[in-house]
Design an enzyme around this catalytic site. Structure first.
Site, mmCIF file in Angstrom:
data_model
loop_
_atom_site.group_PDB
_atom_site.id
_atom_site.type_symbol
_atom_site.label_atom_id
_atom_site.label_comp_id
_atom_site.label_asym_id
_atom_site.label_seq_id
_atom_site.Cartn_x
_atom_site.Cartn_y
_atom_site.Cartn_z
ATOM 1 N N ARG A 242 0.865 -1.177 0.000
ATOM 2 C CA ARG A 242 0.000 0.000 0.000
ATOM 3 C C ARG A 242 0.904 1.230 0.000
ATOM 4 O O ARG A 242 2.118 1.115 0.074
ATOM 5 C CB ARG A 242 -0.993 0.006 1.159
ATOM 6 C CG ARG A 242 -0.613 -0.581 2.467
ATOM 7 C CD ARG A 242 0.495 0.127 3.205
ATOM 8 N NE ARG A 242 0.270 1.565 3.324
ATOM 9 C CZ ARG A 242 1.228 2.449 3.524
ATOM 10 N NH1 ARG A 242 2.505 2.079 3.590
ATOM 11 N NH2 ARG A 242 0.975 3.732 3.647
ATOM 12 N N GLY A 243 0.273 2.415 -0.075
ATOM 13 C CA GLY A 243 1.064 3.641 -0.193
ATOM 14 C C GLY A 243 1.189 3.966 -1.677
ATOM 15 O O GLY A 243 1.432 3.064 -2.500
ATOM 16 N N ARG A 285 -7.296 0.251 -6.858
ATOM 17 C CA ARG A 285 -7.476 1.341 -5.885
ATOM 18 C C ARG A 285 -7.566 2.645 -6.685
ATOM 19 O O ARG A 285 -6.662 2.960 -7.463
ATOM 20 C CB ARG A 285 -6.322 1.375 -4.870
ATOM 21 C CG ARG A 285 -6.260 0.122 -3.990
ATOM 22 C CD ARG A 285 -5.359 0.328 -2.789
ATOM 23 N NE ARG A 285 -5.947 1.221 -1.810
ATOM 24 C CZ ARG A 285 -5.295 1.688 -0.739
ATOM 25 N NH1 ARG A 285 -4.046 1.326 -0.525
ATOM 26 N NH2 ARG A 285 -5.880 2.496 0.112
ATOM 27 N N GLN A 389 -1.566 2.452 9.893
ATOM 28 C CA GLN A 389 -0.306 2.598 9.139
ATOM 29 C C GLN A 389 0.727 3.374 9.952
ATOM 30 O O GLN A 389 1.925 3.187 9.794
ATOM 31 C CB GLN A 389 -0.548 3.331 7.816
ATOM 32 C CG GLN A 389 -1.259 2.517 6.770
ATOM 33 C CD GLN A 389 -2.750 2.777 6.786
ATOM 34 O OE1 GLN A 389 -3.312 3.078 7.846
ATOM 35 N NE2 GLN A 389 -3.409 2.650 5.658
ATOM 36 N N ASP A 430 -1.617 11.129 -1.979
ATOM 37 C CA ASP A 430 -2.029 10.108 -2.935
ATOM 38 C C ASP A 430 -2.351 10.730 -4.285
ATOM 39 O O ASP A 430 -2.218 10.100 -5.327
ATOM 40 C CB ASP A 430 -3.237 9.340 -2.401
ATOM 41 C CG ASP A 430 -2.778 8.416 -1.281
ATOM 42 O OD1 ASP A 430 -2.726 8.863 -0.125
ATOM 43 O OD2 ASP A 430 -2.412 7.263 -1.582
ATOM 44 N N ASN A 440 -5.022 12.668 0.735
ATOM 45 C CA ASN A 440 -4.133 11.799 1.514
ATOM 46 C C ASN A 440 -4.999 11.040 2.512
ATOM 47 O O ASN A 440 -6.225 11.232 2.570
ATOM 48 C CB ASN A 440 -3.053 12.630 2.220
ATOM 49 C CG ASN A 440 -1.951 11.765 2.806
ATOM 50 O OD1 ASN A 440 -1.418 10.889 2.129
ATOM 51 N ND2 ASN A 440 -1.622 11.968 4.069
ATOM 52 N N LYS A 441 -4.385 10.197 3.289
ATOM 53 C CA LYS A 441 -5.110 9.349 4.242
ATOM 54 C C LYS A 441 -6.134 10.132 5.045
ATOM 55 O O LYS A 441 -5.862 11.248 5.498
ATOM 56 C CB LYS A 441 -4.083 8.689 5.167
ATOM 57 C CG LYS A 441 -4.616 7.756 6.214
ATOM 58 C CD LYS A 441 -5.497 6.664 5.667
ATOM 59 C CE LYS A 441 -4.840 5.815 4.593
ATOM 60 N NZ LYS A 441 -5.783 4.966 3.846
HETATM 61 O O1 MRU Z 1 -4.337 3.357 2.230
HETATM 62 P P1 MRU Z 1 -2.860 3.569 2.085
HETATM 63 O O2 MRU Z 1 -2.073 2.982 3.194
HETATM 64 O O3 MRU Z 1 -2.380 3.129 0.723
HETATM 65 O O4 MRU Z 1 -2.696 5.143 2.156
HETATM 66 C C1 MRU Z 1 -1.416 5.689 2.065
HETATM 67 C C2 MRU Z 1 -1.374 7.159 2.290
HETATM 68 O O5 MRU Z 1 -2.357 7.811 2.445
HETATM 69 C C3 MRU Z 1 -0.025 7.795 2.216
HETATM 70 O O6 MRU Z 1 0.059 8.900 3.049
HETATM 71 C C4 MRU Z 1 0.206 8.229 0.761
HETATM 72 O O7 MRU Z 1 0.112 7.146 -0.097
HETATM 73 C C5 MRU Z 1 1.477 8.934 0.564
HETATM 74 S S1 MRU Z 1 2.884 7.952 0.623
HETATM 75 C C6 MRU Z 1 3.526 7.771 -0.946
#
Ligand code: MRU
Length: 544
Positions: A242-243, A285, A389, A430, A440-441
């Site tokens: 993920r990320g 995703r 995370q 993201d 972002n998250k």
């Molecule tokens: O759901 P995830 O764990 O994929 O979300 C990740 C994030 O929101 C990170 O902050 C984001 O991808 C930036 S890191 C390259």
């Protein structure tokens, strides 16, 4: 990083006129010294397959070692004197061949009057450039490489003593060769140390992808092999990987696997098949733009005359892809580090570290860079419901590298900020819309609101591949919604139920922080106010 065409062709070069190259005693001594240093550089991590250039300034021009010789194979005769600079090419005496590398050394000497020596080693990815860019209509390897260098000269060489250039190599600038060697050695040593502590998130080996299955961290560092694109799709969906950057790399890897496994004979059939695979991977995703970007990096403008040639090309592109993303992250780290003072307390959300990328991270890259620079910092980690995370992954990275940290619940941010316990907020992205709005998250937006209220700078650090110039504002960003079981059960990936049996949940996993709450965005090209993204877009457009 977006690949660019040569746009520096118009740079004016000051002509120099020199005689033929018979080294003076003094020059001979310098060359011998450079050979000695070159051999040492050859023993650093950048030795294999790498040609490079070493040069020094003379009163009437520049003496440079020709490209294509490994530093440890240097001989006096490899050094040539630049006699004339014509247009965008430098012609060297004797060979009458243009050396675009020489002109860049010349350019750096023009920009940095204090620099007398340049050490420049190519990394192996430079070797692949001719292959990669010639087939999509870009200029061949050398021009691309020199373009990257010219860019570095323009805005970076002025401030840095060494540069890591994406898809090209390392340059050390110095007043004296020993100093340059020291800089390179120090950099390599630091990175090697860090590499031992932080394993790569994704690699490819023996025709398979190796990823860290992040669901098991921090308890277990479990590496799993992905053998086909279907397993890649599953890994992305199930959050094994993920990320934003990491899923972009996995997506690109899915195409690599699909291509290697393709057993048909027809090229057109293979291309169609790969497009279909890309379509499926893209659906895994929706929010992180890096996913679609990763697919494009492998697939766009592919030309080959047989199935096997196409397979080879894709392999090369993927190899280059994995490497170059990390080089961007180093640059993000280098820029972001400028914003971090010794003693800083940095609040972060989710995981934008090494695990969210191939290596080194984006949002956490400035933190690693600050740590490598010897700054004492403390990272305040939001636990980041529901996948944790922060408390699982960011905390794991900090612990492995040895950076001081603490974990707080997501809603404690306001307490920390109002009690003056936070100096800056640093998060990843993201997707960044053209106006700077940043997805972002989930939980990032409230942090930005709080940061503004408490006059704390709020930074986003991301690769320019996360900027989606086609999406005008954050309102147009599709936000992923995941299964409500992730919040109704204790920790979804292992969990027992914590809510009443029939409870319904709502689980949007990202939010959009409006641009006006973001102090600055740190990219591999530098630091931009959200309103300045237009400048970056124009620059990138012009160069494409
Ligand atoms: O759901 P995830 O764990 O994929 O979300 C990740 C994030 O929101 C990170 O902050 C984001 O991808 C930036 S890191 C390259």
């Amino acid at each position: 990083m977006r690949h660019q065409r040569e746009k520096y062709i118009g740079i004016k070069f000051q002509p120099v006129f020199c005689g033929s190259f018979l080294p003076t005693k003094e020059e001979l001594a310098k060359i011998k010294k450079l050979i000695y240093i070159g051999k040492k550089i050859g023993t650093l991590g950048i030795k294999d397959k790498n040609g490079g250039n070493l040069s020094f300034r003379t009163k009437d021009g520049l003496v440079i070692k020709r490209t294509g010789v490994l530093p440890f194979q240097l001989k006096v005769k490899d050094f040539v004197k630049v006699i004339k600079v014509v247009g965008s090419n430098v012609f060297v005496l004797g060979q009458h061949e243009p050396s675009s590398e020489s002109r860049l050394h010349w350019l750096i000497y023009q920009a940095r009057k204090d620099v007398n020596y340049i050490f420049h080693c190519h990394d192996f990815s430079a070797v692949y450039h001719r292959e990669k860019f010639s087939d999509v209509g870009y200029l061949p390897a050398f021009s691309y490489g020199t373009m990257a260098l010219a860019k570095a000269v323009e805005d970076k060489a002025k401030y840095y003593d060494y540069l890591i250039l994406k898809n090209h190599g390392v340059i050390a600038l110095s007043q004296n060769p020993e100093m340059a060697l020291m800089l390179l050695q120090e950099m390599m040593k630091n990175l090697e140390k860090l590499a031992k502590k932080l394993p790569k998130t994704i690699e490819f080996e023996n025709g398979q992808l190796k990823i860290i299955d992040q669901r098991f961290l921090p308890k277990k560092l479990k590496i799993v092999n992905l053998k086909n694109y279907q397993q890649v799709i599953e890994a992305i969906k199930k959050m094994k990987i993920r990320g934003a950057e990491a899923i972009g790399a996995a997506a690109a890897g899915g195409i690599f696997l699909a291509a290697q496994k393709y057993s048909g004979k027809k090229l057109s059939g293979m291309k169609k098949f790969l497009q279909q695979v890309a379509g499926k991977i893209k659906k895994t995703r929706p929010t992180a733009i890096n996913l679609a970007w990763g697919l494009r990096q492998i697939l766009s403008g592919l030309k080959a005359d047989s199935v096997s040639a196409l397979q080879e090309k894709i392999k090369q592109r993927y190899e280059l892809f994995l490497r170059s993303e990390t080089e961007d992250n180093f640059q993000i780290g280098k820029y972001g580090n400028q914003l971090i003072k010794n003693g800083a307390r940095i609040l972060t959300h989710c995981n934008a570290g090494s695990l969210s990328s191939i290596w080194f991270g984006t949002g956490l890259a400035p933190i690693f860079a600050a740590h490598l620079a010897g700054k004492k910092i403390k990272v305040l980690i939001d636990e980041t419901r529901p996948w944790l995370q922060g408390s699982r992954l960011t905390a794991w990275e900090m612990a492995r590298v040895g950076i001081k940290y603490q974990i707080q619940i997501d809603s404690a941010a306001e307490y920390l900020m109002s009690h003056k316990m936070v100096d800056l907020v640093l998060v990843g992205a993201d997707r960044i819309a053209a106006n700077g709005d940043t997805a972002n998250k989930i939980g990032t937006y409230p942090l930005a609101v709080l940061a503004q209220r408490h006059h704390i700078p709020f930074y986003v650090a991301a690769d320019s591949a996360s900027i989606d110039f086609k999406t005008k504002t954050g309102q147009n960003i599709k936000i992923e919604e995941r299964d409500d079981a992730e919040i109704l059960k204790a920790i979804s990936y292992r969990g027992e139920r914590i809510s009443p049996e029939k409870a319904k949940g709502f689980n949007p996993v990202f939010d959009v922080t409006p641009a006006k709450l973001i102090t600055e965005i740190i990219t591999e090209y530098g630091i931009f106010k959200p309103t300045q993204l237009k400048i970056l877009e124009k620059q990138l457009e012009k160069s494409l």
